[in-house]
Design a protein around this motif. Structure first.
Motif, short mmCIF file in Angstrom:
data_model
loop_
_atom_site.label_atom_id
_atom_site.label_comp_id
_atom_site.label_asym_id
_atom_site.label_seq_id
_atom_site.Cartn_x
_atom_site.Cartn_y
_atom_site.Cartn_z
N ALA A 109 0.87 -1.18 0.00
CA ALA A 109 0.00 0.00 0.00
C ALA A 109 0.91 1.24 0.00
O ALA A 109 2.10 1.14 0.27
N PHE A 126 -3.52 -0.07 8.88
CA PHE A 126 -2.29 0.02 8.12
C PHE A 126 -1.14 0.37 9.04
O PHE A 126 -1.33 0.91 10.12
N ALA A 136 -4.54 1.47 -1.31
CA ALA A 136 -4.21 0.05 -1.18
C ALA A 136 -4.98 -0.77 -2.20
O ALA A 136 -6.15 -0.50 -2.47
#
Length: 180
Positions: free
Chosen positions: A27, A61, A178
Motif C-alpha cells: 500500500a 495500516f 491500497a
C-alpha cells in the motif's frame, strides 16, 4: 462418507472465513506538507502493510517511518530525526479503525462505493481519533481503496521552526491507497 462431508464442510467454511480478510504489503501513504514557501516537504512510502476485513469492516495500516522517501535527503534526515518523528524510537505510523457504513459497500459486487473510516491514528507515540472519507472500487473480485485527509502536526507532538516559519504545513495532507 460422513467424515468426507465433515472435512468438505470445514474446508468450505475455512475458505470463506479466510477470504474475508484482505491484506497487502505494498500500500502507499503520501505525506504532503508543502507550502507556498517550500514545495519539498512531500514524501511517499510504498512499503505500507494494510488489511481490510470485508465482513467486519475492520481496516488497518502500518507505515514504516524510515521508508518515507523525500526528494531532498536533508528533509528526510529532519523528518526521521529526534525533533520531528524520531523514527528510531517510533518506527511506524499505525491506523486501526472500521468502515462506518459497511452495509453501503458491496465488496462482492463490482462498483465504486464511498464511505468513511473511523479509527485511531498513532504517530510518534501519540494516538488521535481520525475520521476520513474512503472510496472503494471493486472490480473482478479485486478491491482498491483510497483515502485523503489532513492531520494537525501539533496533535502528535510535532513542532519546530520550519512549521512556525511556514516552510512545512501545520496540517499536512495524508493520502492512503491500497490494492487488495
Amino acid at each position: 462418507m460422513k467424515k468426507t462431508l465433515l472435512i468438505a464442510a470445514l474446508f468450505v467454511t475455512a475458505t470463506s472465513v479466510f477470504a474475508q480478510k484482505k491484506t497487502t504489503s505494498s500500500a502507499t501513504v503520501t505525506f504532503d506538507a508543502t507550502t507556498p514557501i517550500d514545495a519539498l516537504p512531500k514524501a511517499e512510502n510504498k512499503t505500507v502493510v494494510a488489511s481490510l476485513d470485508t465482513k467486519s469492516g475492520a481496516v488497518a495500516f502500518e507505515a514504516p517511518v524510515k521508508n518515507f522517501a523525500f526528494t531532498n535527503p536533508m528533509i528526510q534526515d529532519h523528518f526521521n530525526g529526534d525533533k520531528w518523528l524520531n523514527s528510531n524510537e517510533f518506527p511506524a505510523f499505525t491506523f486501526k479503525g472500521k468502515v462506518a457504513d459497511l452495509k453501503a459497500v458491496k465488496f462482492d459486487k463490482d462498483g465504486t462505493y464511498s464511505s468513511t473510516v473511523d479509527g485511531d491514528l498513532t504517530v510518534k507515540g501519540k494516538t488521535n481519533k481520525v475520521k476520513a472519507p474512503v472510496t472503494f472500487v471493486v472490480k473482478g473480485g479485486k478491491i482498491t481503496s483510497t483515502s485523503n485527509f489532513t492531520i494537525v502536526l501539533a496533535d502528535y507532538g510535532i513542532a519546530g521552526a520550519p512549521i512556525d516559519g511556514g516552510k512545512v504545513a501545520k496540517e499536512p495532507k495524508i493520502s492512503v491507497a491500497a490494492d487488495f
